[in-house]
Design a protein around this motif. Structure first.
Motif, PDB file in Angstrom:
ATOM      1  N   GLY A 123       0.799  -1.213   0.000  1.00  0.00           N
ATOM      2  CA  GLY A 123       0.000   0.000   0.000  1.00  0.00           C
ATOM      3  C   GLY A 123       0.834   1.266   0.000  1.00  0.00           C
ATOM      4  O   GLY A 123       0.300   2.361  -0.026  1.00  0.00           O
ATOM      5  N   ASN A 124       2.133   1.131   0.065  1.00  0.00           N
ATOM      6  CA  ASN A 124       2.989   2.299   0.140  1.00  0.00           C
ATOM      7  C   ASN A 124       3.390   2.720  -1.259  1.00  0.00           C
ATOM      8  O   ASN A 124       4.147   2.032  -1.937  1.00  0.00           O
ATOM      9  N   THR A 125       2.853   3.876  -1.708  1.00  0.00           N
ATOM     10  CA  THR A 125       3.111   4.278  -3.087  1.00  0.00           C
ATOM     11  C   THR A 125       4.450   4.975  -3.250  1.00  0.00           C
ATOM     12  O   THR A 125       4.905   5.205  -4.346  1.00  0.00           O
ATOM     13  N   SER A 126       5.072   5.363  -2.161  1.00  0.00           N
ATOM     14  CA  SER A 126       6.331   6.084  -2.295  1.00  0.00           C
ATOM     15  C   SER A 126       7.401   5.482  -1.411  1.00  0.00           C
ATOM     16  O   SER A 126       8.008   6.149  -0.595  1.00  0.00           O
ATOM     17  N   ALA A 127       7.602   4.190  -1.564  1.00  0.00           N
ATOM     18  CA  ALA A 127       8.644   3.544  -0.775  1.00  0.00           C
ATOM     19  C   ALA A 127       9.999   3.857  -1.393  1.00  0.00           C
ATOM     20  O   ALA A 127      10.167   3.734  -2.601  1.00  0.00           O
ATOM     21  N   PRO A 128      10.953   4.294  -0.592  1.00  0.00           N
ATOM     22  CA  PRO A 128      12.257   4.632  -1.150  1.00  0.00           C
ATOM     23  C   PRO A 128      13.017   3.391  -1.601  1.00  0.00           C
ATOM     24  O   PRO A 128      12.830   2.310  -1.051  1.00  0.00           O
ATOM     25  N   VAL A 129      13.822   3.568  -2.611  1.00  0.00           N
ATOM     26  CA  VAL A 129      14.716   2.496  -3.042  1.00  0.00           C
ATOM     27  C   VAL A 129      16.100   2.829  -2.510  1.00  0.00           C
ATOM     28  O   VAL A 129      16.721   3.800  -2.930  1.00  0.00           O
ATOM     29  N   ILE A 130      16.546   2.055  -1.579  1.00  0.00           N
ATOM     30  CA  ILE A 130      17.854   2.302  -0.964  1.00  0.00           C
ATOM     31  C   ILE A 130      18.869   1.425  -1.675  1.00  0.00           C
ATOM     32  O   ILE A 130      18.772   0.199  -1.624  1.00  0.00           O
ATOM     33  N   ILE A 131      19.800   2.033  -2.360  1.00  0.00           N
ATOM     34  CA  ILE A 131      20.752   1.198  -3.089  1.00  0.00           C
ATOM     35  C   ILE A 131      21.977   0.910  -2.224  1.00  0.00           C
ATOM     36  O   ILE A 131      22.396   1.727  -1.396  1.00  0.00           O
ATOM     37  N   VAL A 132      22.496  -0.280  -2.379  1.00  0.00           N
ATOM     38  CA  VAL A 132      23.728  -0.668  -1.679  1.00  0.00           C
ATOM     39  C   VAL A 132      24.641  -1.348  -2.695  1.00  0.00           C
ATOM     40  O   VAL A 132      24.163  -1.949  -3.662  1.00  0.00           O
ATOM     41  N   PRO A 133      25.935  -1.237  -2.485  1.00  0.00           N
ATOM     42  CA  PRO A 133      26.870  -1.866  -3.433  1.00  0.00           C
ATOM     43  C   PRO A 133      26.989  -3.365  -3.182  1.00  0.00           C
ATOM     44  O   PRO A 133      26.928  -3.820  -2.039  1.00  0.00           O
ATOM     45  N   VAL A 134      27.155  -4.107  -4.251  1.00  0.00           N
ATOM     46  CA  VAL A 134      27.394  -5.546  -4.123  1.00  0.00           C
ATOM     47  C   VAL A 134      28.839  -5.776  -3.716  1.00  0.00           C
ATOM     48  O   VAL A 134      29.742  -5.066  -4.164  1.00  0.00           O
ATOM     49  N   GLY A 135      29.038  -6.718  -2.831  1.00  0.00           N
ATOM     50  CA  GLY A 135      30.385  -7.120  -2.485  1.00  0.00           C
ATOM     51  C   GLY A 135      31.134  -6.149  -1.597  1.00  0.00           C
ATOM     52  O   GLY A 135      32.350  -6.232  -1.448  1.00  0.00           O
ATOM     53  N   ARG A 136      30.427  -5.199  -1.030  1.00  0.00           N
ATOM     54  CA  ARG A 136      31.085  -4.259  -0.130  1.00  0.00           C
ATOM     55  C   ARG A 136      30.251  -4.234   1.156  1.00  0.00           C
ATOM     56  O   ARG A 136      29.029  -4.156   1.085  1.00  0.00           O
ATOM     57  N   PRO A 137      30.881  -4.347   2.309  1.00  0.00           N
ATOM     58  CA  PRO A 137      30.070  -4.316   3.533  1.00  0.00           C
ATOM     59  C   PRO A 137      29.391  -2.953   3.717  1.00  0.00           C
ATOM     60  O   PRO A 137      30.000  -1.918   3.459  1.00  0.00           O
ATOM     61  N   VAL A 138      28.147  -3.000   4.118  1.00  0.00           N
ATOM     62  CA  VAL A 138      27.384  -1.780   4.329  1.00  0.00           C
ATOM     63  C   VAL A 138      26.846  -1.792   5.751  1.00  0.00           C
ATOM     64  O   VAL A 138      26.237  -2.768   6.189  1.00  0.00           O
ATOM     65  N   GLN A 139      27.136  -0.715   6.456  1.00  0.00           N
ATOM     66  CA  GLN A 139      26.642  -0.649   7.826  1.00  0.00           C
ATOM     67  C   GLN A 139      25.487   0.346   7.887  1.00  0.00           C
ATOM     68  O   GLN A 139      25.590   1.465   7.380  1.00  0.00           O
ATOM     69  N   PHE A 140      24.383  -0.072   8.510  1.00  0.00           N
ATOM     70  CA  PHE A 140      23.266   0.843   8.707  1.00  0.00           C
ATOM     71  C   PHE A 140      23.389   1.455  10.093  1.00  0.00           C
ATOM     72  O   PHE A 140      23.504   0.747  11.096  1.00  0.00           O
ATOM     73  N   ARG A 141      23.322   2.782  10.101  1.00  0.00           N
ATOM     74  CA  ARG A 141      23.382   3.483  11.385  1.00  0.00           C
ATOM     75  C   ARG A 141      21.999   4.095  11.569  1.00  0.00           C
ATOM     76  O   ARG A 141      21.599   4.969  10.817  1.00  0.00           O
ATOM     77  N   MET A 142      21.276   3.610  12.572  1.00  0.00           N
ATOM     78  CA  MET A 142      19.839   3.872  12.567  1.00  0.00           C
ATOM     79  C   MET A 142      19.384   4.627  13.808  1.00  0.00           C
ATOM     80  O   MET A 142      19.860   4.392  14.915  1.00  0.00           O
ATOM     81  N   THR A 143      18.454   5.529  13.585  1.00  0.00           N
ATOM     82  CA  THR A 143      17.774   6.157  14.716  1.00  0.00           C
ATOM     83  C   THR A 143      16.376   6.540  14.274  1.00  0.00           C
ATOM     84  O   THR A 143      16.028   6.419  13.108  1.00  0.00           O
ATOM     85  N   SER A 144      15.586   6.969  15.226  1.00  0.00           N
ATOM     86  CA  SER A 144      14.211   7.314  14.917  1.00  0.00           C
ATOM     87  C   SER A 144      13.935   8.708  15.433  1.00  0.00           C
ATOM     88  O   SER A 144      14.586   9.176  16.364  1.00  0.00           O
ATOM     89  N   ILE A 145      12.989   9.398  14.810  1.00  0.00           N
ATOM     90  CA  ILE A 145      12.662  10.710  15.361  1.00  0.00           C
ATOM     91  C   ILE A 145      11.348  10.705  16.116  1.00  0.00           C
ATOM     92  O   ILE A 145      10.967  11.699  16.687  1.00  0.00           O
TER      93      ILE A 145
END
Lengths: 248, 589, 225, 360
Positions: free
Chosen positions: D142-164
Motif C-alpha cells: 500500500g505504500n506508493t512512495s517507498a524509497p529504493v535504498i541502493i547498496v553496493p554488491v560485495g562491499r560491507p554496508v553498515q546501517f546506522r539507525m535512529t528514529s525521530i
C-alpha cells in the motif's frame, strides 16, 4: 507414588507442618529489646546524616576529592543495617516462622534480579561501536529535544496547555529563556539568582562530587554529545552557569 | 480416604452448592453476588472468562478476515483514491481501516492476555478445584477471594469502557513512547486500558496469595507436600509468580499513566527517558506471566493424562520440581523479548539463560508421554484434548528454540513466526488444556454430562482449524511477514488466506464446544460423582459438590495417582480392575 | 476470619473471638493470616522495586541532574520524618506487645502515638516539602516550571522524587487508616488480646514496611549527592 | 570478525525454500539459514519421536473393558537424567552458534560503507555518506512512495539507525536480520550483498496507523554503479530550482509526503495538491485568505515550525506532525514546492530565479 502411610497422621499436627520446620507460636519481644533497637536506629540515623554532612564539608570546604561511590556506599550500608534491624526485631523475623524470612529473601532475590539484569543491560549498551562517540549527524533527539507534546491534554472538550508554546531545546532551557524574557533581567543577574536557588556558594563553585564526575555513558550514547559541561570546577571563583547542552 | 468429624461438620443434610436459595430469582442473585464459596466464585469466573474469550476470539476472527486481502489505495481513472481489498475491511477508507485493524488486534491481545489467559485457569478451575483437591472446605481467605472477583470485574469494566470508547491502538504491550505520546486518537483509552490492566493485577495477586496460603495451611490431614495432585503443584508455582511479578507491572503501568498524563520523562525519550527501560519493566512481569499462563495448563494436562490413562504419573517429583524450576528460571529470561533492542552483552546472557527454561519444560513432556506407557488409555474428549495439548504444546515449545537462538531470532523477532509460536503455546497449550479441563471437570462442576461425540467433534475441528491457522504462519514469518500488519505485499496472500480459512474452522469448533456445554446444562444426563475413575480428592465429593465440599473432613490414605493399587471411589470396581498386586516384599519403583 | 459470637457479649472482643470454620483452630487461622500478609508485603516491596530501579537507572544516566535536584531537599525535614517514622514503628511494636500482655490501656496509647506520628509525617511532607516545591514550579516532568533548573534533566529527578515519595505517602495514609481502624476496634470491642490480635499484628507489619521503605528512600533522595 | 564456524551452503534446499522462499542474500544470511535448519532438524527429530511414541502407545494401550493397566516403573532416575542432559548439550550448541551469527552481524568490518537510516512515521529516510538521499520511489504494497535504498554488491554496508518519533525496527528479511530503531539512541548492523537484486525492507516494530506501509526496497547494485549513482545524485541535486529542492526535502529527509499527499488523496495531514492560494478554514474559525502571498508564506512556514499553531479544519489538534529543524532556506524551498503543486500557479509563474527571500 507410594500408598500413603496413614500411621503417619498426627492429630496434633494434621497438616504435617512439622516436617517442613513450620511451627506455631507467638513470640513476645521484650520491651528492653524494643527500646534498645529504637535507640540504635535513632543513633544510626544521626550517623548517616552526620556522615553525609561531613562528606559535603570535606568536598566543598576542604576541597577533598572523595571517590564518587563513597557517599552512596556509606549511606546505603547504614540503611541496610537499619532496615535489617526493623525487619528482624520490630517485624520479629528473628523469632518467627522461618517461612516468612524465606518469603522476604525470595522477594529480595527477585528485586536483585530485576535491578541487576536491567542495570547490566542499560549500562552495557553500545560499547561495541566507536562511532557512537562521534558527532551524530541527523536524528537522535537526545534529552535535549523539545517536546511538541508540551500541550499535553487534548480531547474533544478542548486543550489544556501546561507549557504554552512549543519550545525548542530542553524544557529547562525554555523555562530559563522565558523567565529572562518576562523579567527583563540580565544574564548575570539570572546566574546570580540561579546560584541562590540552587544553594551554590560563591566561593566553591561546585555542587557536589557528582558534578566533578566524568560525563557518563548513560542510557544512550547519543546523549553524550548533548551532555553538560562538567568541568566548571576548574573555573575557580566563577559563577557556575546552568548546564548547557552542546547541541542545538 | 477416611473421614473424621470436625467441630463444624455439617453432616449429610446439606444440598449441592448449586441448590438455589429459597426466595426466588432475586435471592439467588444476592446469594451469588455475595458468596464467598470458592466453587460459586470459580463458576462466576468461568462464565466471565468464557464470555471475554468469545469477545477476544471474535476480534481475532475480524483481524483474520481483514487479512484475506491486502488493503490498497489506488487512483482510479477519474483520479480519485479508492480502496482495493473490498472483501472485508474494518473501516471505509484505508486510513480508517488501518486504525480499526490496529484497535482490533490490540483488543484481541489485551483481552486474551489480561482478562482470559492470565486469570483463566487459576481463577476458574483453580478456584473450584484447589480446595477440593486439598480436601479443604474453602480457600484460606474466602472474602478476599470475593474481593478478588470484584476487582476482576472492575478491571474488566475499565477494559470494556476503553473498547466502547473506540479502543486502544497500542498493542497489548503498550510500548513507550508510542503509548505514552503518540497513540492516535486514543488518549483516554490508553489510560483506561492500562488502568484496567493495573486493577486486574491486584485480582491476580490476591488469588495467588490466597492459593499459596491455602496450600500451606489447608491441606487435609494426611496430605504431605508430595501427596498433592500435580495440578495443585502447578497452581503453587503459578501463585508464586503471580505474587512476585505482578506488582512490577503495577508500578510500570502506573508510571506509564503518569508518563501519558504528565510526561514525567521516565520512559519518554523526548524528556530524556528510555523506552527500552519500559520494556524491561514490562517484560519483568510479562515474561514470568507467560508461565502463569502455561503452568496451570500443564497441571491440567498432568491430571487428565493420569486419570484417563489410569497410570501413576511418571516422575511425579520431577514434574513437581519442574513446575517450581520453570517458575524460578522464568524470572531470569525476560530479556529474550528484547533481543533486537538490548545491548550485546545483555542479549547474550539472556539468550543463554533462556535455554535453561527449555529443560524443565522438556522434562515434563517426556514424563507425560512416558505415563502413557502400559496404561489403560480411555479415548474420550478430555483425553483427546490432552493429546492435542501434547501435540500442539510440543510444537510451541520446539519452535521456541530458534527464537531463543540469537542469530535466528534477529530474523524471526516480531514476525508471524513469533505469532505462531506463542499461539501454539498460549492457545495450543493453555486454552486447549483449559477447555479439556472444563470437559474433564464439567461433570463435577455442573453435575451434568456433556455429549461425548459432540465434544470429540469439536476437539477435532479445533485441532484441524488451529493447525491450519497457525502452522501457516510459521512460513509467513520466516518469509518475512511482520506482525501487526493491516496490509501486506501480494506474495503473502495465499498463506494468509489459508490461515484465515483455518481460523474459521477453529472458531466453528469453539462454538461447537460452547453449544455442547450449554446443551449439557439444559438437557445433559446427570453425572455420577466419579465418571472417569479419578483418585484425587475432588472425585470423592458429590457431583456437584455439597456446599462445604465434603460431608466429613477427609483424611488422605493414598496418593493422588495410585491407580495400580486403589479402586476409584463411587465406581464399580469391575469397571476399573487393578493389576495383580505386587508380590510381598517387592518394591514399587 | 469470621468473628463468631460464641460467648457472652460482656467479655472483651479478643476472648469472644472464635475462628472461621474452614480452619482447624484459631492458631491455624492466625498463621494463615500472617503468612498471607507476608506475601502481601512481598508484593508491596516489589511494587517499590520499580521505583528503586527507575531511580538507579536515572542516577547513573543523569548524576548531575540528581545531585542538583537533591540539593533542593532539606535534610532536616527528611531526617525529622525519618525519626518520626522510626518512633512510630517502635510504638506500634510496643502496642502489639501490650496486646500480647493484655495491657489495653498502653495498647491504645501506643496506637494513638503511632497514628499521630503518621499524620505528623504526612503534615511535614506536605507543608514543608510538597507545597513549597510545587508552588516554586518544582514539579515532575513537563509540569516543571522553575526557571532555575540545575541541569537540563532535573525534571526527571523530580519525576522520580514525586513518584517514589508520593506512592510512599499514599502507603503512609493507608497504614494510618489501618491503625485507626485497629484503634477504633480496640476502643469499641477490646478486640485485641493475648489470644487474638491478628489485625493489629498485620497492620503493624504494614506500618513497619512503610518505615523500612522510608529508611531506604531517605538516604537515596536526601543524602546521596 | 567475519570468520564463521560453519560451512556455508549456497543453494537453497527444500526446507529452506519452504521456510524462507529461497536462499539468503549474503553469507551471513546463509549462516542463519543453516542454524535455523539445524534447529529444525533437531525439532523434527524430537517431535517425531515423541509424537510417534504417543500415538503408538495410545493405540497399543487403549482401554479394553475388564483389562487392567499393567504395572510399570513410576520413575527411572537414569532415564530421566539422560533425557535431561542430552538435549541440554544440543541447547548449548544452539546458543553458541546463535551467538556467533548474532555478534558477527552486529560488529561491522571497519571498512564498511555507512548509510544513515532514520525511521519516522511512516517512512525510512536513508542518507548516504555524501549527504544525498535515495531519489527513486516505488510502490510496495500500500505504500506508493517507498524509497529504493541502493547498496553496493560485495562491499560491507553498515546501517546506522535512529528514529525521530517512536520505536521502529529495520528488517531486511532476505538478509535475515533486523534491529530496533529507537529515538534517542543509535543502533546498527551490517550486511553484504552477494549479487544484484531487490530486497524488501519492512518495519517490524508496531509504530501506529500505517505501520504496514512502512516499507522500502533495498536494491543491491554493482559497486561501480553504486558510486556512479551517488555521484550523479549529488550533481543533480546541486543544481535545482527551489521547487525541486523542496521536492527533494519533502520526499527525502523531510518525509513530508508520508502524511501530505501530492495527488489529492486523503492523508494524515492536508494534501498539497492545489492547496496553495486557496482559502483555508482553520480549526479556530479564522481563514487564510486566497491569493495573499504573505499570508500564505506565513501560514505554511508557521505550520511547519509549530505544527499545532494553526490547525487546518478537519485535522487533529494538536497536530501529530513531528517537529523538524529546517533552516529558513529549506523552509523556502518547501514553500516553493507546495506552491508548484497548485494548478493556480502553474509552471510559468515559477521561475528558477525565485528565491525564498524574494518570496518573503
Amino acid at each position: 507414588m507410594q500408598p500413603h502411610q496413614s500411621a503417619a497422621f498426627d492429630p496434633n499436627d494434621p497438616h504435617g507442618f512439622a516436617e517442613l520446620g513450620e511451627h506455631h507460636g507467638h513470640h513476645i519481644t521484650s520491651a528492653r529489646t524494643l527500646v534498645t533497637i529504637i535507640l540504635v536506629l535513632v543513633g544510626l540515623t544521626a550517623l548517616t546524616v552526620g556522615a553525609s554532612e561531613v562528606e559535603t564539608y570535606l568536598t566543598t570546604e576542604m576541597g577533598w576529592l572523595l571517590p564518587d561511590w563513597l557517599n552512596a556506599a556509606i549511606a546505603m550500608s547504614i540503611a541496610v543495617v537499619k532496615g535489617a534491624l526493623v525487619l528482624m526485631f520490630f517485624m520479629a523475623l528473628k523469632y518467627e516462622n522461618p517461612l516468612y524470612t524465606i518469603i522476604f529473601l525470595f522477594c529480595m532475590f527477585a528485586f536483585a534480579l530485576f535491578l541487576g539484569l536491567t542495570g547490566m543491560e542499560v549500562d552495557n549498551r553500545g560499547h561495541l561501536y566507536d562511532w557512537k562517540k562521534g558527532v551524530i549527524t541527523e536524528g537522535g533527539l537526545g534529552g535535549s529535544v523539545m517536546y511538541p507534546g508540551a500541550t499535553i491534554h487534548d480531547d474533544h472538550a478542548g486543550t489544556v496547555t501546561f507549557a504554552p508554546d512549543s519550545f525548542s531545546g530542553p524544557l529547562t532551557e525554555y523555562l530559563k529563556a522565558k523567565y529572562i524574557a518576562e523579567t527583563g533581567i540580565s544574564e548575570e543577574e539570572y546566574h546570580r539568582r540561579w546560584a541562590e536557588a540552587n544553594h551554590v556558594h560563591d566561593h566553591t563553585g561546585v555542587l557536589s562530587t557528582a558534578d566533578r564526575s566524568l560525563a557518563r555513558t548513560g542510557l544512550s550514547g547519543a546523549l553524550d554529545t548533548a551532555g553538560p559541561d562538567t568541568d566548571h570546577g576548574d573555573a575557580g571563583h566563577a559563577e557556575p552557569a546552568p548546564d548547557q547542552p552542546a547541541g542545538h | 480416604m477416611t473421614t473424621i468429624p470436625t467441630p463444624h461438620d455439617h453432616g449429610h443434610h446439606e444440598g449441592s452448592y448449586l441448590t438455589p436459595p429459597k426466595g426466588g430469582f432475586f435471592a439467588a442473585v444476592i446469594q451469588w453476588a455475595t458468596t464467598v464459596d470458592h466453587k460459586k466464585l470459580g463458576v462466576m469466573y468461568t462464565v466471565a472468562v468464557l464470555s471475554l474469550f468469545m469477545v477476544g476470539g471474535l476480534a481475532a476472527l475480524l483481524v483474520r478476515v481483514e487479512l484475506w486481502e491486502p488493503t490498497r489505495v489506488v487512483l482510479n481513472e477519474a483520479g480519485e483514491a479508492v480502496t482495493t481489498g473490498q472483501f472485508f475491511q474494518l473501516g471505509k477508507t484505508p486510513a480508517e481501516n488501518y486504525t480499526w485493524y490496529n484497535r482490533f488486534f490490540t483488543i484481541h491481545g489485551a483481552i486474551m492476555v489480561f482478562l482470559v489467559i492470565v486469570p483463566g485457569v487459576p481463577a476458574t478451575l483453580g478456584n473450584f478445584l484447589l480446595p477440593l483437591m486439598l480436601g479443604a472446605k474453602d480457600v484460606a481467605f474466602p472474602r478476599l477471594n470475593l474481593l478478588s472477583w470484584y476487582i476482576y470485574c472492575t478491571g474488566a469494566l475499565f477494559a470494556i469502557l476503553s473498547l466502547i470508547n473506540t479502543g486502544v491502538d497500542t498493542g497489548w504491550t503498550f510500548y513507550a513512547p508510542y503509548s505514552s505520546s503518540h497513540a492516535a486518537n486514543t488518549y483516554n483509552n490508553v489510560v483506561l486500558m492500562t488502568t484496567a490492566a493495573f486493577i486486574l493485577g491486584f485480582s491476580s495477586i490476591l488469588t495467588g496469595l490466597n492459593f499459596i496460603v491455602t496450600i500451606h495451611k489447608l491441606r487435609c490431614p494426611g496430605m504431605g507436600w508430595f501427596d498433592m495432585p500435580l495440578f495443585v503443584w502447578a497452581m503453587y508455582a503459578t501463585s508464586i509468580i503471580q505474587v512476585l511479578a505482578t506488582p512490577v507491572i503495577g508500578i510500570t503501568l502506573l508510571l506509564l499513566i503518569f508518563e501519558r498524563i504528565f510526561h514525567v520523562g521516565i520512559f519518554d525519550p523526548a524528556m530524556g527517558g528510555d523506552p527500552v527501560l519500559f520494556q524491561h519493566f514490562f517484560w519483568f512481569y510479562s515474561h514470568p506471566v507467560v508461565y502463569v499462563m502455561i503452568l496451570p495448563g500443564m497441571g491440567i494436562a498432568s491430571e487428565m493424562i493420569a486419570v484417563h490413562a489410569r497410570k501413576p504419573i511418571f516422575g511425579y517429583r520431577a514434574i513437581a520440581f519442574a513446575s517450581l524450576g520453570i517458575a524460578g528460571v522464568g524470572f531470569l529470561v525476560w530479556g529474550h523479548h528484547m533481543f533486537t533492542a538490548m545491548g550485546e552483552l545483555a542479549s547474550t546472557i539472556f539468550s543463554a539463560l533462556t535455554f535453561f527454561v527449555a529443560i524443565p519444560t522438556a522434562v515434563k513432556v517426556f514424563n507425560w508421554i512416558a505415563t502413557l506407557y502400559k496404561g489403560s488409555i480411555a479415548f474420550n474428549t478430555p483425553m483427546l484434548y490432552a493429546l492435542t495439548f501434547l501435540f500442539l504444546f510440543s510444537i510451541g515449545g520446539l519452535t521456541g528454540l530458534p527464537l531463543a537462538t540469537l542469530a535466528t531470532d534477529m530474523h524471526l523477532h516480531d514476525s508471524y513466526f513469533v505469532v505462531a509460536h506463542f499461539h501454539y503455546v498460549m492457545m495450543g497449550g493453555t486454552i486447549i488444556a483449559f477447555i479439556g479441563g472444563l470437559h474433564h471437570w464439567w461433570p463435577k462442576i455442573t453435575g451434568k454430562m456433556y455429549t461425548e461425540w459432540v465434544g470429540m467433534t469439536g476437539c477435532i475441528m479445533v485441532f484441524i482449524g488451529f493447525n491450519v491457522t497457525f502452522f501457516t504462519q510459521f512460513f509467513l514469518g520466516t518469509q518475512g511477514m511482520p506482525r501487526r500488519y493491516a496490509s501486506y505485499i501480494d506474495e503473502f496472500q495465499t498463506l494468509h488466506q489459508i490461515s484465515t480459512v483455518g481460523s474459521m474452522i477453529l472458531g466453528a469448533g469453539m462454538f461447537v464446544q460452547l453449544g455442547n456445554f450449554l446443551h449439557s446444562i439444559v438437557a445433559g444426563k446427570k453425572a455420577p460423582p466419579n465418571p472417569w475413575g479419578g483418585l484425587s480428592l475432588e472425585w470423592y465429593a458429590d457431583s456437584p459438590p455439597s456446599e462445604h465440599n465434603f460431608h466429613h473432613e477427609p483424611i488422605l490414605t493414598h496418593g493422588p495417582y495410585d491407580y495400580e493399587d486403589v479402586y476409584p471411589p463411587h465406581c464399580d470396581p469391575a469397571d476399573f480392575p487393578l493389576p495383580e498386586p505386587l508380590p510381598a516384599g517387592a518394591k514399587h519403583h | 476470619m469470621t468473628t463468631i459470637d460464641t460467648h457472652s457479649k460482656r467479655q472483651p472482643g479478643w476472648k469472644r473471638y472464635a475462628f472461621a470454620n474452614h480452619f482447624r483452630n484459631a492458631e491455624d487461622e492466625f498463621d494463615a493470616c500472617k503468612l498471607g500478609f507476608w506475601l502481601f508485603l512481598a508484593t508491596e516491596i516489589l511494587l517499590f522495586a520499580g521505583l528503586f530501579c527507575a531511580y538507579a537507572m536515572y542516577r547513573v544516566k543523569f548524576p548531575e541532574a540528581f545531585a542538583a535536584g537533591s540539593h533542593h531537599l532539606d535534610i532536616r525535614w527528611g531526617g525529622l520524618n525519618t525519626l518520626v517514622l522510626l518512633v512510630s514503628s517502635f510504638t506500634v511494636a510496643m502496642s502489639i506487645r501490650c496486646a500480647q500482655l493484655d495491657n489495653q490501656k498502653w495498647l491504645r496509647i501506643n496506637l494513638v502515638i503511632t497514628i499521630l506520628c503518621a499524620f505528623m509525617f504526612f503534615f511535614i511532607k506536605l507543608t514543608f516539602e510538597y507545597i513549597p516545591k510545587w508552588s516554586h514550579g518544582i514539579r515532575p516532568g513537563v509540569l516543571y516550571s522553575n526557571p532555575f533548573a540545575g541541569h537540563p534533566q532535573e525534571p526527571v529527578w523530580w519525576s522520580v522524587y514525586y513518584g517514589a515519595t508520593g506512592i510512599h505517602a499514599l502507603h503512609v495514609l493507608i497504614g494510618a487508616s489501618l491503625l485507626l481502624w485497629c484503634l477504633y476496634r480496640s476502643l469499641r470491642y477490646k478486640a485485641y488480646g493475648p489470644t487474638h490480635y491478628t489485625m493489629l499484628e498485620n497492620s503493624g507489619l504494614y506500618w513497619h514496611l512503610v518505615d523500612v521503605i522510608w529508611i531506604f528512600l531517605f538516604p537515596l533522595l536526601y543524602l546521596i549527592h | 570478525m567475519n570468520s564463521l564456524p560453519l560451512t556455508l551452503a549456497q543453494d537453497a534446499g527444500l526446507l529452506e525454500k519452504l521456510f524462507f522462499g529461497g536462499a539468503g542474500a549474503s553469507p551471513l544470511a546463509h549462516y542463519t539459514d543453516q542454524v535455523f535448519l539445524w534447529i529444525l532438524y533437531f525439532c523434527i527429530f524430537w517431535f517425531v519421536l515423541l509424537m510417534g511414541l504417543m500415538f503408538y502407545w495410545v493405540v497399543k494401550y487403549r482401554r479394553r473393558p475388564g483389562v487392567p493397566p499393567q504395572r510399570s516403573a513410576h520413575h527411572n532416575t537414569r532415564l530421566e537424567l539422560v533425557w535431561t542432559i542430552v538435549p541440554s548439550v544440543f541447547l548449548g550448541a544452539m546458543f553458541y552458534f546463535g551467538f556467533q551469527g548474532y555478534i558477527t552481524k552486529l560488529v561491522s568490518p571497519t571498512n564498511a560503507e555507512v548509510i544513515d537510516i532514520t525511521g519516522q512515521k511512516w517512512d525510512w529516510v536513508a542518507t548516504y555518506k555524501n549527504g544525498v538521499n535515495p531519489q527513486e520511489k516505488v510502490e510496495i504494497g500500500g505504500n506508493t512512495s517507498a524509497p529504493v535504498i541502493i547498496v553496493p554488491v560485495g562491499r560491507p554496508v553498515q546501517f546506522r539507525m535512529t528514529s525521530i518519533d517512536v520505536l521502529h525496527s529495520f528488517w531486511i528479511p532476505d538478509f535475515r536480520f533486523k534491529f530496533d530503531v529507537m529515538p534517542n539512541r543509535y543502533t546498527s548492523f551490517w550486511i553484504e550483498a552477494e549479487e544484484p537484486g531487490d530486497h524488501w525492507i519492512f518495519c517490524a516494530e508496531y509504530c501506529g496507523d500505517r505501520h504496514s506501509e512502512m516499507s522500502a526496497i533495498l536494491r543491491a547494485v554493482p559497486a561501480d554503479e553504486y558510486d556512479a549513482t551517488l555521484a550523479r545524485w549529488w550533481n543533480e541535486t546541486g543544481a535545482l530550482t527551489p521547487a525541486q529542492r523542496g521536492q527533494r526535502i519533502a520526499t527525502g529527509m523531510g518525509g513530508c509526503i508520508a502524511c501530505h499527499s501530492i495527488n489529492g488523496s486523503p492523508g494524515v495531514g492536508p494534501t498539497w495538491k492545489d492547496a496553495w492560494g486557496v482559502e483555508v478554514a482553520l480549526a479556530d474559525g479564522t481563514k487564510i485568505p486566497a491569493d495573499d502571498e504573505a499570508a500564505w508564506m506565513n501560514y505554511v512556514i508557521e505550520s511547519i515550525r509549530k505544527p499545532s499553531a494553526q490547525i487546518h479544519a478537519g485535522f487533529p489538534s494538536p497536530s501529530p506532525m513531528p517537529l523538524y529543524n529546517f533552516t529558513d532556506e529549506e523552509l523556502g524551498y518547501l514553500a516553493a514546492y507546495i506552491k508548484s503543486l497548485s494548478s493556480k500557479y502553474a509552471a510559468p509563474a515559477e521561475t528558477p530565479a525565485e528565491t525564498p527571500a524574494e518570496q518573503n
